[in-house]
Scaffold this active site. Structure first.
Site, PDB file in Angstrom:
ATOM      1  N   ASP A   1       7.968   6.538  -4.548  1.00 15.99           N
ATOM      2  CA  ASP A   1       7.403   5.286  -4.063  1.00 15.99           C
ATOM      3  C   ASP A   1       6.030   5.492  -3.445  1.00 15.99           C
ATOM      4  OD1 ASP A   1       8.416   6.668  -1.853  1.00 15.99           O
ATOM      5  OD2 ASP A   1       9.413   4.929  -0.982  1.00 15.99           O
ATOM      6  N   ILE A   2       5.868   6.570  -2.657  1.00 16.95           N
ATOM      7  CA  ILE A   2       4.623   6.740  -1.916  1.00 16.95           C
ATOM      8  C   ILE A   2       4.322   8.221  -1.703  1.00 16.95           C
ATOM      9  CG2 ILE A   2       5.784   6.549   0.330  1.00 16.95           C
ATOM     10  CD1 ILE A   2       3.250   5.004   1.313  1.00 16.95           C
TER      11      ILE A   2
ATOM     12  N   ASP B   1       2.491  10.340   0.897  1.00 15.21           N
ATOM     13  CA  ASP B   1       1.972  10.252   2.261  1.00 15.21           C
ATOM     14  C   ASP B   1       1.470  11.640   2.656  1.00 15.21           C
ATOM     15  OD1 ASP B   1       1.669  10.026   5.086  1.00 15.21           O
ATOM     16  OD2 ASP B   1       3.227   8.526   5.209  1.00 15.21           O
ATOM     17  N   SER B   2       2.280  12.426   3.305  1.00 13.08           N
ATOM     18  CA  SER B   2       1.887  13.774   3.706  1.00 13.08           C
ATOM     19  C   SER B   2       1.775  14.709   2.502  1.00 13.08           C
ATOM     20  CB  SER B   2       2.905  14.348   4.697  1.00 13.08           C
ATOM     21  OG  SER B   2       4.155  14.543   4.048  1.00 13.08           O
TER      22      SER B   2
ATOM     23  N   THR C   1       6.960  16.161   0.395  1.00 11.34           N
ATOM     24  CA  THR C   1       8.064  15.926  -0.532  1.00 11.34           C
ATOM     25  C   THR C   1       7.652  16.254  -1.960  1.00 11.34           C
ATOM     26  OG1 THR C   1       9.055  14.232   0.871  1.00 11.34           O
ATOM     27  CG2 THR C   1       9.638  14.182  -1.458  1.00 11.34           C
TER      28      THR C   1
ATOM     29  N   LYS D   1      -1.160   7.019   0.093  1.00 11.99           N
ATOM     30  CA  LYS D   1      -1.705   6.717   1.416  1.00 11.99           C
ATOM     31  C   LYS D   1      -2.870   7.671   1.683  1.00 11.99           C
ATOM     32  CE  LYS D   1       1.154   5.445   4.685  1.00 11.99           C
ATOM     33  NZ  LYS D   1       2.070   5.423   5.852  1.00 11.99           N
TER      34      LYS D   1
ATOM     35  N   ASP E   1      10.836   0.985   2.977  1.00 11.20           N
ATOM     36  CA  ASP E   1      11.494   0.428   4.154  1.00 11.20           C
ATOM     37  C   ASP E   1      10.869   0.919   5.448  1.00 11.20           C
ATOM     38  OD1 ASP E   1      13.881   2.538   5.521  1.00 11.20           O
ATOM     39  OD2 ASP E   1      12.629   3.175   3.856  1.00 11.20           O
TER      40      ASP E   1
END
Length: 180
Positions: free
Chosen positions: A100-101, A103-104, A107, A131, A159
């Site tokens: 989904d995203i 970020d850091s 993952t 992001k 979420d």
């Protein structure tokens, strides 16, 4: 707590348009392969993966993996923990990780390393959102839906404290009322 709906960043029409564009690009890139394995990163990818997979024109199979680097916090710990592994053997297969995203990046970095050790024929990455300014590790997405600022977003599978996941759009929310 959050009595109003999140501010809309990407509405249903814009999301659908971008997912169609991604599906076209991915289908073109994999037109010559026998089968593509889509690996969805649970839980946030489920709506994006469903929409994307239905729009692909190539033969595909779907599997899921679940990892966590957030726990119950709104900040990644950097330590990725396996929750659910794949059922499919990806050795010699063409694999696309769908998240989904980004970020850091912890993952995705973990998954790329894990999957490369399993010797796929090819491995690429896809995330609906990137992001900007938050990456802690060097990961490049092969397919990216939208770039966003350093804000907390919800809806379309994403979420905040297990809330807002089913919204049909992507919106901004302040995560501070949610306990760590």
């Amino acid at each position: 707590m959050h009595s109003t709906l999140p501010e809309v960043l990407f509405d249903e029409v814009r999301i659908r348009q971008r997912v169609e564009e991604l599906a076209l690009e991915i289908s073109g890139d994999y037109a010559e392969v026998d089968e593509l394995i889509l690996v969805g990163v649970l839980r946030g990818c489920y709506i994006f993966l469903a929409d994307l997979s239905r729009l692909l024109t190539v033969s595909r199979r779907i599997d899921f993996i679940s990892v966590s680097s957030y726990g119950n916090s709104t900040v990644s710990t950097g330590a990725v923990r396996m929750v659910l592994d794949l059922r499919l053997d990806i050795r010699g297969k063409h694999v696309l990780i769908v998240d989904d995203i980004l970020d850091s990046g912890y993952t995705m970095q973990y998954l790329v390393k894990l999957f490369l050790a399993r010797q796929p024929a090819s491995l690429k990455t896809c995330a609906l959102l990137h992001k900007q300014g938050r990456q802690k590790v060097d990961i490049t997405l092969d397919y990216r839906g939208f770039d966003i600022a350093d804000i907390w977003v919800v809806g379309y599978g994403l979420d905040c404290g297990d809330k807002f996941r089913a919204l049909p759009y992507i919106g901004r929310v302040d995560p501070t009322p949610f306990p760590d």
